[in-house]
Scaffold this motif. Structure first.
Motif, PDB file in Angstrom:
ATOM      1  N   ARG A   1       0.808  -1.220   0.000  1.00 54.03           N
ATOM      2  CA  ARG A   1       0.000   0.000   0.000  1.00 54.03           C
ATOM      3  C   ARG A   1       0.845   1.275   0.000  1.00 54.03           C
ATOM      4  N   TYR A   2       2.136   1.155   0.343  1.00 51.48           N
ATOM      5  CA  TYR A   2       3.004   2.332   0.366  1.00 51.48           C
ATOM      6  C   TYR A   2       3.803   2.499  -0.932  1.00 51.48           C
ATOM      7  N   PHE A   3       3.544   1.657  -1.917  1.00 45.62           N
ATOM      8  CA  PHE A   3       4.384   1.655  -3.122  1.00 45.62           C
ATOM      9  C   PHE A   3       4.384   3.014  -3.822  1.00 45.62           C
ATOM     10  N   ALA A   4       3.230   3.654  -3.902  1.00 47.01           N
ATOM     11  CA  ALA A   4       3.145   4.936  -4.608  1.00 47.01           C
ATOM     12  C   ALA A   4       3.748   6.086  -3.810  1.00 47.01           C
ATOM     13  N   ARG A   5       4.031   5.866  -2.535  1.00 44.81           N
ATOM     14  CA  ARG A   5       4.513   6.958  -1.683  1.00 44.81           C
ATOM     15  C   ARG A   5       6.013   6.910  -1.437  1.00 44.81           C
ATOM     16  N   ALA A   6       6.627   5.744  -1.617  1.00 43.04           N
ATOM     17  CA  ALA A   6       8.065   5.620  -1.376  1.00 43.04           C
ATOM     18  C   ALA A   6       8.835   6.098  -2.601  1.00 43.04           C
ATOM     19  N   ARG A   7       9.852   6.911  -2.369  1.00 43.47           N
ATOM     20  CA  ARG A   7      10.651   7.425  -3.480  1.00 43.47           C
ATOM     21  C   ARG A   7      12.059   7.769  -2.999  1.00 43.47           C
TER      22      ARG A   7
ATOM     23  N   GLU B   1      19.113   8.457   3.554  1.00 42.21           N
ATOM     24  CA  GLU B   1      18.129   8.754   2.518  1.00 42.21           C
ATOM     25  C   GLU B   1      17.859   7.507   1.690  1.00 42.21           C
ATOM     26  N   VAL B   2      16.624   7.400   1.227  1.00 40.68           N
ATOM     27  CA  VAL B   2      16.257   6.281   0.363  1.00 40.68           C
ATOM     28  C   VAL B   2      17.090   6.353  -0.915  1.00 40.68           C
ATOM     29  N   ASP B   3      17.788   5.257  -1.207  1.00 40.38           N
ATOM     30  CA  ASP B   3      18.671   5.205  -2.372  1.00 40.38           C
ATOM     31  C   ASP B   3      18.119   4.296  -3.468  1.00 40.38           C
ATOM     32  N   PHE B   4      17.212   3.388  -3.071  1.00 38.42           N
ATOM     33  CA  PHE B   4      16.670   2.433  -4.041  1.00 38.42           C
ATOM     34  C   PHE B   4      15.286   1.992  -3.596  1.00 38.42           C
ATOM     35  N   VAL B   5      14.352   1.981  -4.536  1.00 38.54           N
ATOM     36  CA  VAL B   5      13.007   1.451  -4.313  1.00 38.54           C
ATOM     37  C   VAL B   5      12.776   0.364  -5.351  1.00 38.54           C
TER      38      VAL B   5
END
Length: 361
Positions: A211-217, A237-241
């Motif tokens: 459910r969080y796929f569209a929000r993670a970046r 920081e998020v480096d890869f999704v």
């Protein structure tokens, strides 16, 4: 006359019983109503707080695993006996440092032979090219000599590579894992001598629900904590999704890059991660004010000196504060302590926290 006397005595007895009844009724009524009145006047002492607006975060918490930024197995590129093993377990190596060296006598001899063959082929090519310029040599013959030269050159490069393969150098700065290698030991390309890990930065990998796929970046802030450092927080920081959802778990992987200059985080370590999607302002009350009973969540508020049960809807909870999504406004007086003996409509007396502590003691 006697009859008149009996009539008067009877009348007096009736009057006496009537008086006793009235007195008894008043007595009983008085003794029962007095505690009730006293109970009605007794108010529960409480401490209250008004909801406060705070900066809140929409976030998701997960457990992740620390991965080195780079990690390789150290294996020989050729088979042979070890002649030098200058490294110990846990050593910090720089790029180009020697990890181990194999016996290279045969490889050096083969290289010397290849160098001699190459030199002969080079001289032969020069001679035939000179003859070609004078139109003495045939085109077919010169092509044969050129092919021999190229073969000699390739053989020389191969022998040089074989000699280089007798020595393993660190391909990047990193920390050596368990290393147990002694001179004289025979190893081959299937032998894992050790590992080399670059821990100058690490990645923390964890999974998020679909459910969080569209929000993670990429670029989103992540806070991390690890059990060995209970009072320390790491930020990355998020480096890869991951672009795919796992079929079984219906989740996707996220990797966070974290600076690790002091090498505090080690590969394989578990971390608690908080991914912050956004920040916003919300209404909060202390966690101590929130009461949960089954599926119901509520607080007690104060209206006109009486406790009122007020159903609420909660959002995020952190740092001892619970977000109120619905049910309260900023003017509400919310009971924080002393609500354990309250019921809806019970009289209350608002006192300070310190005064309430004294009463409870």
């Amino acid at each position: 006359m006697a009859k008149a006397i009996r009539w008067i005595v009877g009348l007096l007895v009736v009057a006496a019983f009537a008086g006793a009844g009235v007195y008894g009724t008043r007595y009983l009524t008085g003794t029962q109503s007095e505690p009730a009145a006293k109970q009605e006047r007794s108010a529960t002492r409480i401490a209250v707080s008004t909801p406060q607006r705070r900066n809140l975060e929409d976030r998701y918490s997960a457990v992740g695993t620390v991965l080195p930024l780079r990690s390789i197995e150290l294996r020989p590129l050729a088979a042979g006996r070890v002649v030098s093993a200058p490294v110990s377990s846990g050593d910090q190596l720089s790029e180009g440092d020697l990890v181990f060296e194999l016996d290279s006598r045969a490889a050096r001899a083969e290289l010397a032979n290849a160098e001699a063959s190459f030199e002969e082929a080079r001289q032969e090519l020069e001679r035939f090219e000179e003859l070609e310029d004078r139109n003495i040599s045939s085109e077919a013959r010169i092509e044969t000599v050129r092919a021999a030269y190229r073969r000699a050159e390739a053989a020389l490069q191969l022998r040089r590579a074989n000699l280089d393969d007798r020595r393993l150098l660190a391909p990047f700065d990193g920390v050596v894992g368990a290393y147990d290698l002694d001179p004289g030991e025979y190893i081959d390309p299937a032998t894992v001598v050790s590992t080399l890990q670059d821990l100058s930065a690490v990645e923390a990998e964890f999974a998020l629900p679909e459910r969080y796929f569209a929000r993670a970046r990429k670029g989103q802030t992540v806070r991390l904590s690890a059990r060995p450092y209970p009072d320390r927080r790491f930020t990355g920081e998020v480096d890869f999704v991951s672009p795919t959802i796992a079929e079984g778990s219906r989740s996707f992987d996220v990797r966070v890059r974290v600076d690790n200059d002091d090498r505090a985080l080690a590969g394989g370590m578990f971390v608690d991660a908080e991914l912050v999607f956004e920040t916003y302002e919300g209404l909060t009350v202390p966690d101590d004010a929130v009461i949960s009973e089954g599926s119901a969540t509520y607080v007690f508020t104060v209206e006109d000196g009486r406790a009122r049960r007020t159903d609420i809807a909660l959002g995020q909870s952190s740092d001892g504060q619970s977000e109120i999504v619905d049910g309260l406004n900023e003017e509400a007086q919310v009971v924080v302590t002393g609500w354990d003996n309250l019921s809806d409509g019970a009289p209350v007396e608002i006192v300070g926290e310190a005064a309430l502590d004294e009463v409870l003691d």
